[in-house]
Each structure stands twice: as C-alpha cells, then as structure tokens.
Design a protein around this motif. Structure first.
Motif, PDB file in Angstrom:
ATOM      1  N   ALA A   1       0.709  -1.114  -0.071  1.00  0.00           N
ATOM      2  CA  ALA A   1       0.575   0.022   0.120  1.00  0.00           C
ATOM      3  C   ALA A   1       1.258   1.246   0.116  1.00  0.00           C
ATOM      4  O   ALA A   1       0.988   2.102  -0.825  1.00  0.00           O
ATOM      5  N   ILE A   2       1.948   1.190   0.793  1.00  0.00           N
ATOM      6  CA  ILE A   2       3.223   2.378   0.751  1.00  0.00           C
ATOM      7  C   ILE A   2       3.469   2.818  -0.678  1.00  0.00           C
ATOM      8  O   ILE A   2       3.721   4.077  -0.855  1.00  0.00           O
TER       9      ILE A   2
ATOM     10  N   LYS B   1      -9.572   8.828   7.833  1.00  0.00           N
ATOM     11  CA  LYS B   1      -9.407   9.644   8.205  1.00  0.00           C
ATOM     12  C   LYS B   1     -10.030  10.374   8.261  1.00  0.00           C
ATOM     13  O   LYS B   1     -10.702  11.938   8.643  1.00  0.00           O
ATOM     14  N   ILE B   2     -11.613   9.856   8.306  1.00  0.00           N
ATOM     15  CA  ILE B   2     -12.800  10.145   8.548  1.00  0.00           C
ATOM     16  C   ILE B   2     -13.078  10.905   9.942  1.00  0.00           C
ATOM     17  O   ILE B   2     -13.482  11.978  10.778  1.00  0.00           O
TER      18      ILE B   2
ATOM     19  N   TYR C   1      -1.108   5.870  10.446  1.00  0.00           N
ATOM     20  CA  TYR C   1      -1.314   7.410  11.008  1.00  0.00           C
ATOM     21  C   TYR C   1      -0.872   8.666  10.299  1.00  0.00           C
ATOM     22  O   TYR C   1      -0.939   9.854   9.223  1.00  0.00           O
ATOM     23  N   THR C   2       0.247   7.969   9.695  1.00  0.00           N
ATOM     24  CA  THR C   2       1.017   9.376   9.027  1.00  0.00           C
ATOM     25  C   THR C   2       0.579   9.352   7.602  1.00  0.00           C
ATOM     26  O   THR C   2       0.962  10.362   6.751  1.00  0.00           O
ATOM     27  N   LEU C   3       0.794   8.103   7.093  1.00  0.00           N
ATOM     28  CA  LEU C   3       0.130   7.530   5.531  1.00  0.00           C
ATOM     29  C   LEU C   3      -1.361   8.227   5.107  1.00  0.00           C
ATOM     30  O   LEU C   3      -1.167   8.884   4.151  1.00  0.00           O
ATOM     31  N   SER C   4      -1.854   8.284   6.048  1.00  0.00           N
ATOM     32  CA  SER C   4      -3.321   9.001   6.031  1.00  0.00           C
ATOM     33  C   SER C   4      -3.621  10.133   6.149  1.00  0.00           C
ATOM     34  O   SER C   4      -4.018  10.601   5.276  1.00  0.00           O
ATOM     35  N   LYS C   5      -2.623  11.559   6.877  1.00  0.00           N
ATOM     36  CA  LYS C   5      -2.135  12.794   5.843  1.00  0.00           C
ATOM     37  C   LYS C   5      -1.388  12.911   5.137  1.00  0.00           C
ATOM     38  O   LYS C   5      -1.362  14.067   4.608  1.00  0.00           O
TER      39      LYS C   5
END
Ligand SMILES: Nc1ncnc2c1ncn2[C@@H]1O[C@H](COP(=O)(O)OP(=O)(O)O)[C@@H](O)[C@H]1O
Ligand SMILES: [Mg+2]
Ligand SMILES: [Zn+2]
Length: 370
Positions: A254-255, A297-298, A318-322
């Motif tokens: 995913a990354i 994200k929501i 969490y970092t990825l979501s940003k």
C-alpha cells in the motif's frame, strides 16, 4: 470416538443456532408457528452460508411428531431420523448429478405416493441451477399443483440460471453473506466451548479470508488447528497456509502504491508469486486496507481519532493517512473492486493484478500532472 469435521460437528440443529440471517429466520419461524406454510421454498446465496442447514431444520419443523413447529423437539422418532439422514420422507438430491429429464421424471413420479413416516414428503433439491431446460419444465408442472402432502425446498448458488417461472412459484429467500464480525464472534464462541484458545487476530484473518462463507471459515480454522500441536499458532504461519499476504506485506504494498513506485510494486508482486500467495487475496486485502484508511481519515477529520498509545503499525497508518486525499483512496478502492471482478478473465492472475495496479499508477500520474 470417530473424528467429525468441524463444519459437520457444528452444524446447527435448530433455528436459534443459525449465525446471521436474523430477519429471515424470524420470518421462517413465524410462518411455521402461524401455520402459513408455503408449498415450495427457494434458498439462494453463496456456498457455506446455511442453505442446506436451514432446509434440514425446516424439514424437521414440518415433520416433528409434536406438530408443525418453529422449535422441532429433536427427540421424537421423526426429528431423530431426519438428523441421522435416514428419514424416508425427506429426500435430498443433488441436481448436479441428476440433470437429465429422465432422472428428474423418476424423482417427480414418486411424488404420487404419500408420505410413509411423516406429515409431509419433502424434496430438497440442491444446486437446482444445474437442471436442464426440460428438467425445469418437468419440475414446473409439479410446482404448479403439487399434492398437499408434498413440499419442495430448492437451493442454488446461481440464482440467475433459474427460470423466472420457477422462482415465481416458490417462496424465494436470498441469504446474504455472513459478516466478518459474525464469523469471528461465532468462531470465538465455538472454540471456547471446545476449550481451545486462539488469538483474536488469527480469527480476524480467518474471517477476512472466508469472504462471507461460514463453511470457508470453519474449514480454514480446521487447517489452522493442525498447524501446531499446542495451538501456539503464529500469524505468519497462518497467512502462509491460507495463501494470503500478511499485514506487514500489505502495508508495504500500500505504501508503494501511494508513493506510486511501480518498480517496487512489481517486485512485491513477483515476491508474492514465489511465496504462493493467491492474487485475489491480495486485492481483497488491499480493499480492506484502503477501507480502514478511509475510516481513519474520517475519524481524524471529525477529531475523533486518538493518537495516544498507537502501536508501531498504527503510527505508520496514521502518517500515511495524512499524505493522501480521501477522494484518491476512494478511487483506488473503485479500481480494486472493479478489477477484482474481472481478475478471472485475465490470461493469468498475475497479469490480472498487475493490470489493476497499473490503473492506479496511471490515475496517480494523471492527477499529479493536473
Ligand atoms: N448461517 C450459518 N450458521 C451456522 N453455521 C453455518 C451457517 N452457514 C454455514 N454454516 C456452517 O457451514 C456448514 C455448511 O453449511 P451449509 O448449510 O451446508 O451451507 P450451504 O448449503 O449454504 O452451502 C454447516 O455445517 C455449518 O457448520
Ligand atoms: Mg448446500
Ligand atoms: Zn420432533
């Protein structure tokens, strides 16, 4: 005692033991208690969700010596012999092995004779979509005006292959897939009864893998229990056993998808081939991953996401979501879901998954150029 496979050992014997299908079970129970009984039922839905199981309970409910009931007693002669599979008036047939019209005519001819042991003579015809056109016509005639003592229960995994004329003469009940939560809760409860301890995370992997089929889940669990004599099962081993990528590998993939690093993506896919991973499982795991990311994200946008005490894995997520837009995640999900449907048409599964990933790659390239 002889070993009984778990899916048979755990097969529900009354309506209250059925997992999921709450609404449908309530309707069936009410119709039995109110004695509003149809001549024929048609159960449709994927394999392993309870079609045969419900049909057998229905047969008991209709023939229990204590009267038609939503709670068959399980101790009278009729109930016991239905459970043992030797009740003369409950005829279970697999349409896959009786597709020809001659075969079905012989069976339907026997509807002329009233029941010997029970109140009703019940025909359970499984995989009904396998019947030939002529066989369907022969069946249709009987379904139009069956003798009062005859009941039909039909079951199919392929509703679209059943003529409408047949469907309209039955009480059609479509059974939905079983939710992951229902599956993992069920496995957890059953294992407690068997005095077997298994980590919840393993049950989650199994329920995800089962794709809504309880039989798939139970069979996967059965394999898992054989991995280690002391039931000290590691996630790493079970993902290998079931041919699925573990959480770490899915995260890595995913990354790389998000970073649009196509070289790494292709390397991971090659690597999966070496490990014997099933490609449709990768696609499904990616869909689940991006769905989870959407939820995060929501929650972040609603300030409901707590960042204290995050595990190492959750911190990365969490970092990825940003670093990704919500609308982009939805696009990846759309491409993955559509791609999964067409995976079986690809020349081979590896080409199939690569094409899906190329589409995401192209989408990201296009949006970056705007
Ligand atoms: N809804 C369900 N509730 C409880 N067990 C189920 C359910 N669906 C399937 N199972 C389990 O899976 C096995 C196979 O179910 P079955 O009714 O034969 O599925 P189907 O006929 O839909 O393919 C059962 O013996 C039972 O152990
Ligand atoms: Mg079945
Ligand atoms: Zn009974």
């Amino acid at each position: 005692m002889e070993y009984q496979i778990l899916s048979n050992k755990w097969r529900p014997q009354n309506f209250d033991q059925i997992v999921g299908h709450k609404y449908i079970i309530r309707i069936l129970k009410n119709s039995l208690d109110l004695k509003r009984i149809h001549q024929s039922w048609l159960f449709s839905g994927i394999h392993g969700i309870g079609k045969t199981t419900i049909a057998r309970i229905l047969a008991k409910s209709l023939n229990c010596e204590n009267g038609i009931t939503s709670k068959p007693c399980r101790i009278c002669k009729n109930c016991v012999s239905i459970e043992k599979g030797n009740f003369l008036d409950f005829i279970e047939l697999d349409a896959a092995s009786k597709t020809k019209v001659e075969d079905i005519k012989i069976i339907l001819d026997s509807t002329k004779y009233p029941p010997i042991q029970g109140r009703f003579k019940i025909y359970l015809i499984d995989e009904i979509h396998m019947l030939s056109k002529n066989s369907f016509n022969a069946l249709l005639k009987i379904l139009e005006e069956p003798p009062k003592y005859i009941k039909f229960i039909l079951a199919t995994t392929h509703l679209k292959k059943i003529p409408n004329t047949i469907i309209s003469r039955c009480l059609h009940i479509n059974l939905p897939v079983i939710t992951n939560k229902n599956i993992s809760d069920y496995l957890n409860n059953q294992l407690k009864k068997e005095n077997i301890k298994i980590n919840k995370e393993i049950l989650n992997v199994i329920s995800n893998y089962a794709q809504g089929s309880l039989r798939n889940a139970i069979n996967a669990l059965e394999l898992t229990l054989c991995l280690n004599k002391k039931n000290q099962i590691k996630i790493k081993n079970i993902t290998k056993l079931l041919g699925i990528f573990d959480k770490k590998n899915i995260l890595l993939l995913a990354i790389n998808i998000i970073n649009n690093d196509i070289d790494n993506i292709l390397k991971i896919i090659d690597d999966a081939e070496q490990k014997g991973i099933q490609y449709n499982n990768i696609v499904l795991s990616l869909i689940t991953f991006f769905h989870d990311l959407s939820i995060i994200k929501i929650m972040i946008s609603k300030k409901k996401y707590s960042t204290d005490k995050l595990s190492k894995y959750d911190k990365i997520i969490y970092t990825l979501s940003k670093n990704i837009l919500f609308k982009d995640i939805q696009m990846y999900c759309k491409i993955l879901i559509q791609g999964e449907k067409y995976l079986r048409y690809a020349p081979n599964p590896k080409i199939g998954i690569e094409i899906i990933l190329f589409q995401i790659y192209q989408y990201i390239k296009d949006t970056q150029n705007i």
